[in-house]
Design an enzyme around this catalytic site. Sequence first.
Site, mmCIF file in Angstrom:
data_model
loop_
_atom_site.group_PDB
_atom_site.id
_atom_site.type_symbol
_atom_site.label_atom_id
_atom_site.label_comp_id
_atom_site.label_asym_id
_atom_site.label_seq_id
_atom_site.Cartn_x
_atom_site.Cartn_y
_atom_site.Cartn_z
ATOM 1 N N ASP A 1 -3.807 17.479 23.634
ATOM 2 C CA ASP A 1 -4.406 18.785 23.917
ATOM 3 C C ASP A 1 -3.516 19.590 24.883
ATOM 4 O OD1 ASP A 1 -6.735 20.546 23.734
ATOM 5 O OD2 ASP A 1 -6.932 20.112 25.877
ATOM 6 N N LYS B 1 -1.327 23.228 24.512
ATOM 7 C CA LYS B 1 -1.410 24.352 25.453
ATOM 8 C C LYS B 1 -0.039 24.771 25.950
ATOM 9 C CE LYS B 1 -6.100 23.306 26.957
ATOM 10 N NZ LYS B 1 -6.888 22.523 27.905
#
Length: 813
Positions: free
Chosen positions: A677, A681
């Site tokens: 994750d 980003k």
Amino acid sequence: MQVLKFGGTSVGSAKAISQVCDILASYKRKGVLAVVASAMSGTTDKLIRCGQIAAEGNEHYRDILRDIEQLHLDTVRQLFPITAQSSLLSQVKKQLNQLEALCDGIFQVGEMSNRCRDKVMSYGELLSSWMLAEKLRLNGQNAAWKDSRDLILTDNQFGSALVNFEATDHNITGFFHQQQAEIVVLPGFIASNADRDTTTLGRGGSDYTAAIIAAATDASVLEIWTDVSGMMTADPRIVPQAIAIPRISYEEAMELSHFGAKVIYPPTIQPVMNRRIPILIKNTFDPEASGTLIQDNGEKPYPVTGISGIRGIALLTLEGSGMVGIPGFSRRLFDALLQEKVNVILITQSSSEHSITVGINESDMLKAKAAVDSEFSQEIYDKRIEPLTVEKDLCIVAVVGDNMKNHHGMSGRLFGALGRNAINVRAIAQGSTEKNISAVIGKNDLRKALNVIHEVFFESDTRQLNIFVAGTGNVGGKLLEQLQQQEAYLRSELGLQVRIIALANSRKMHFSESGIPLAGWKDALEQGEAMDLAAFAARIPQMNLRNSVFVDNTASDAVAALYPNFLQHGISVVTCNKIACSSEYAAYKKLKDLARKYNASFLFETNVGAGLPVINTLNDLVRSGDKVQTIEAVLSGSLNFVFNNFVNGSSFRQVVKAAQDEGYTEPDPRIDLSGKDVMRKILILARESGAVLEMDDIENHSFLPDACLNAPDVPAFFEQLDVCAAHFGQLLKNAADKGERLKFVARYHMGKASVGLQSVGPQHPFYQLEGKDNIVLFTTHRYAAQPLIVKGAGAGADVTASGIFADIIRTVR
Ligand code: ADP
Ligand code: ASP
Ligand code: MG
């Protein structure tokens, strides 16, 4: 003398006719009143259809006749007391019998000439005006009925005859001069030629009848009584926010009506304008409303007075190198069109004289093409010009105002508004007097165009936002709650009317063109249709609403795959779903390009740090010419929670479990713990900094042993966390021995990105990061010595929703 004309709706029922009588009874009369009536609404269309299908040999014309008969006989029955009815009914019946005989004739011959068609149409006005006159008489008024065909003389152009003003004016003045009655009722629309055949003045022509009478008698006023409270800033059926224009000049009214403002028939204005007779447009059903006064120029509150639109337009373009510098081409083009009686609505010519474009009615398209190609056959043969190009399915929008010339940037505002809403402009015409700017656009864009233009020129203090929401879970639910709380504020402080047009979750979808009330969204959605993503996606561009925004609160690939289609239709996309921006670079780039090309916003602030202004800050730096050198960040609220709670003596497994229980991790915590994750980003931040980077290019120094990563399921993964407890304990000890803390850090530096666990000392800005906060450090050319820091809550439905909210507002700013 005063002349009053009552339109189709104003005499459309017994109730309406009685209302007209009331208006006339209390009217402050100065001399004789001439009252012109249209046919009862819908009757002219029915008469035309009746004749047409009779000519086609279709016996159903009798049904239409019966329908017309029923309407008129019922009206007599409702208007008059039983004692008066029988003779009136028999007179109406007599007229209807004549009409029937005429239609039977058409049916038998199998043909309806234009002459015959005018005769058929005349019964609408004959009947309505006669009923009105009788009703006035019954009410005790000194009223008479006069057949306009005795007064208005025309040529033989049946359907749209030209008035012989000399003879007509003579007849009208003579008639009114010796008039005894106080009110004279006349049928509008109809006239006669030199042979006393019935002619008509063109559809909507009752207005013209009244204007002809007003001009001939030099009336003090011409009043057009209709079903709206005046000439409005736009057609109220298309733009509900339109407002009545209190005053307007003759020229402006003429331009607006020429470009489709049906409330007044375009030829009406000329005869009264020549005599400077004011025109007042009034509402029969709201007689107190002041209406619109058409007169010589007066003060106007806005630079633009009104906007209008016409459907059914085709564009003809004559083009070729042979046209340059050679005079006479446009004359020949217009002569050819004139010969065929093709009405030219708009003209534009390129300054190189290489091409000339005209807008005409689509119905004239074929004959126009034949006439022009034949006129230029030699030049086409010699290849000096191209055969005429014809484009159809178009419409025109026109912005009209005497005042426009005194204001800067009017076209800029107009075309800016069209551009922002992805409305493609095919041709533009602006008269040198700057009273009118017209644009030719696709027919499906008319509604949207009129609404956005109206918003720009008349509602500068309000904007309507039309929102389509996919995903109504944690984040979506919070967003709808916040929108509801802020509804009044948005309206009063920002002038924004935010309307939720569609809602969808994985099970249901619900659309409402007028907006779903936020208070009851849950029930509305529950009662909606079964969710069908393809249908949901197709319907959004079809609705073609202005300032449309699609909001994605899901984590779904299928929903992210819809963005290109939305952007291509000028629909902005606001998303917290990271999939689109972190898939292949080419796909991300395409979305950015589409947004630019179609003037739509593509906003995803919540992809990084929830509602924190991370991407916007970065965008501002880059847009203002700064260069990003390094980004260092803690971007995972879940990992921050885990490492903040993993202290000496605690079990790593228990900490991860607690994070999962609190809802800070994905259902499978490995998505967070593996760093995937965070990789997404930092990839997005790197791309927004200008780097061309793929997921695979990012180094991931995972702290999770393979045994944990590769566990077959989530329970087995938790088992493995215990098995590897020593490994986690060692990580913690190494940091603690140096007086440092563990942080999962993402780093971007000069085109390269990496993520991994790092220990930071008390001096480091990351050291004090609490709870599930995020922090981002930007080191740039301008922020070289000290990085620019963005820090704060970086996870949670509430802050994510408020980030989406801000992006939604940003789409119109
Ligand atoms: P009537 O039968 O009274 O002559 P029309 O139907 O010919 O009435 O004209 C009135 C209609 O014109 C209105 O109901 C409205 O829908 C339409 N219209 C179009 N543009 C405008 C405008 N700018 N202002 C007012 N009405 C308009
Ligand atoms: N009845 C005619 C028409 O419908 C004329 C008018 O209403 O002005 O066109
Ligand atoms: Mg009309």
